[in-house]
Write an enzyme that holds these catalytic residues in place. Structure first.
Site: not given
Lengths: 318, 318, 318
Positions: A229-231
């Site tokens: 997922a993001h980050n």
């Protein structure tokens, strides 16, 4: 973009000197040209020490702003923040950028698309159906198999192997919510950085950061169907077996080993050299390095093994 | 197609007047130009009230047919039905259809394929490697990222975001089985309808209906790797976190929230505003709206939390 | 390639007559033109009876070599083996091969890539964005939907249906590990063989074998998101429901039925006609055919059902 224009877009008033801004960022990381936002009063100390000069802020935090800060007062900072991300979102293609630069001995199939602004290293192979977006950088000796997609502004290092169906840099999954139950997109304006010697298996998806970068560090290896997922920040030489998913902003140390169909919640920190057996469900951070874990809820692997024996015994009772 | 031709194809006899048919449908939904089929006597009341005029039917249900019905007598209705679906299956491409219509300000990359018969709205972006099939309709302001596939006859609404690697309209997973253990394909002759403002994450797959439509309603948001089986109906503003799968014909109300790696059986009905924590395994319908659930087997979330504590205690016993 | 050249590449010395080798294989299957390797002394009897004439071998196994064998002495056979697989790895494309042969009535979209050396049967449809690699063979009547990728040297039979986003023949997930925690790729030099009448759902990934072949046998049907690891052998008419993963070298008998989100460890042998309910986690081989199983750890389905009742009772206790 001027802070006054943003206020206009939000139909909210701003206070202070007008400020020219080039992007948005989370509070702790904002610089003087970035718009910061503070959602909750528990972040007041970060607010007071922020390097940002422009803020989206609720009424109850105004007194914690740094001196001379400009700000937009928001009833719902989270919702206003979502609306502002759209203003800073870049177009998916920019034909006006210079033609891509392709390094020595590199091969790009005529049925692959490399967008303008991209820079491809030497000895790279980009096969048919692959997509390399605007301003993407790819290092030397990397192979991009057919039907890979790399969204704009992402970075892939040297000697990487990216298998077919991989999607690097699609939007992270982030929304703010209205009172009537609608979901307002938080545009994902960061990117993905894949360091050197990373191999990514078929049909993986590594989402771009909302701000800053999702990072897969040197030498990590991903099997098929891995969801990052993001980050996230994935440490060096980590191993992910198939169908595992990692929640947003989770940070793994180096040489972690995650077996198949495991899952991690978001915002965790996992110590280096941690090992997770198949279908681990990780919902808390792990500080001690070198442990072996199993189960959902997660426990030490040796406890899990004993627990399974005891659960099985329930069936033997009359 | 004439009912007599279908009987000939099946090597079975038909009874009654010959009828011209344009497609096939399940019993409850069949119209006068569709071939209906009745598998089991528990459906006899639907049979008696059917608007269809032509049927595939076993011997023991003939007396429940509506008056003046025409029918083909089948020893194994399920198997005959599978064979007939092939007769109504459309070709994957139809070059003889009119050239696609592309709306104002829309961009189609030269490496994208938009098949004949497709109608694309205004301000749409269709990026390289995307595939938009025969007769597909796409609304205004939608973006189709690289390497998306939309099978023929599917519909995507306005202001949708479809990320790379998404497959919309591949065949649902349906087979009838011979006595010798072979699987006969039930051709999936329905489509997928994606309503407005839906975002679909990287590498999702939403299968076309066997008959009629798989529907994702207004404003729903799907993270990566979501599997939506054929004939699902997903309510407005629902949220699916990564790696979740929904079984065939399951119907969700509005504003459901499904966390990562969850799974739903087929043919369920789930009330609006239901929330499911990570790895929920849902095998029964839920009638009461607004509940929070966990576990597999599924239970109320607060029961699941208490149960985990009690399971953990098993390990403390001597 | 000469054994002496391999030794030079590894910076190790070789013993015996020099031998010309065309590939590498595991010990039990090596022929006289293949390089074999023996990692552990428990394989000494296979070593003594091997048909291979050239070996990578540790010091403690030299006395078990067949007569007149040539060999390279390795401190770490597994690591040396990984390095040698790279020497035998074929280039992803070979433009110098003859143009592909396309059978009668077959359609290849102008936006599909069929590499040189490929042989396509009659009545095949290869849709836009599909990739058919070097030397791939595809039988008659098969349909390759858009954005499918078939890596070089793989084989797809007659009357197969391969849905969009499927990746056939990406590298299996195999690495040897250095003492400093780096992962050295074991190049996957085998292929995938899909027999006749197989249907593969959207976004599945079937990895190529490290040596020899990953096999999906006649009439098997895969739903979406199925992960088949390298060197699996899937029996005839087996059924895989969505989001299931099969570990490396696992062998299933015929007519197995695996429900959604199940997982199998590597190196298992599963008897024919075995059935697994949703989310089964299979870690041991199954010898008796026709059983029905559930759970993780796996047990007989009827035991699992009883166990769930007993676990639920834990919550009723005071």
């Amino acid at each position: 973009m001027l802070l006054s224009d943003i206020a206009l877009h939000l139909n909210l008033s701003f206070v202070g000197l007008d400020v020219e801004l080039d992007s948005m960022n989370e509070l702790a990381l904002s610089t003087s040209t970035q718009l910061a936002f503070a959602v909750h009063k528990r972040y007041f100390s970060e607010l007071e020490s922020s390097r940002a000069r422009a803020f989206l802020i609720p009424h109850n935090l105004v007194t914690h702003l740094p001196q001379n800060a400009s700000y937009i007062l928001c009833d719902d900072v989270s919702l206003s923040m979502a609306h502002v991300t759209k203003l800073f979102h870049k177009k998916p293609i920019e034909p006006e950028l210079p033609r891509p630069v392709i390094g020595k001995n590199s091969i790009v199939d005529a049925l692959a698309r490399v967008e303008n602004g991209a820079v491809i290293g030497a000895d790279v192979i980009i096969m048919a159906g692959a997509y390399v977006g605007t301003n993407v950088r790819i290092g030397d000796g990397t192979i991009i198999y057919p039907n890979v997609t790399i969204y704009r502004d992402c970075v892939v290092g040297n000697e990487c192997i990216i298998h077919s169906g991989v999607v690097i840099g699609a939007d992270g999954f982030g929304f703010s919510h209205t009172k009537t139950g609608e979901h307002v997109k938080i545009y994902q304006n960061g990117n993905v950085i894949i360091e050197d010697c990373v191999e990514i298996g078929a049909n993986c998806a590594i989402d771009r950061a909302v701000f800053n970068a999702t990072i897969i560090r040197h030498g990590s290896k991903l099997d098929n169907f891995i969801h990052i997922a993001h980050n996230c920040d994935i440490g060096e030489h980590s191993i992910f077996v198939a169908q595992t998913g990692i929640g947003g902003s989770t940070k793994l140390g180096r040489n972690c080993v995650i077996s198949g169909q495991s899952a991690f919640s978001d915002h965790l920190e996992i110590a280096s050299f941690s090992t997770f057996t198949a279908r681990s469900g990780v919902t808390k951070s792990i500080k001690e390095s070198g442990g072996v874990y199993s189960g959902f809820p997660l426990m030490k692997h040796k406890d899990w093994k004993r627990l399974q024996v005891r659960i099985a015994k329930l069936n033997e009772e009359k």
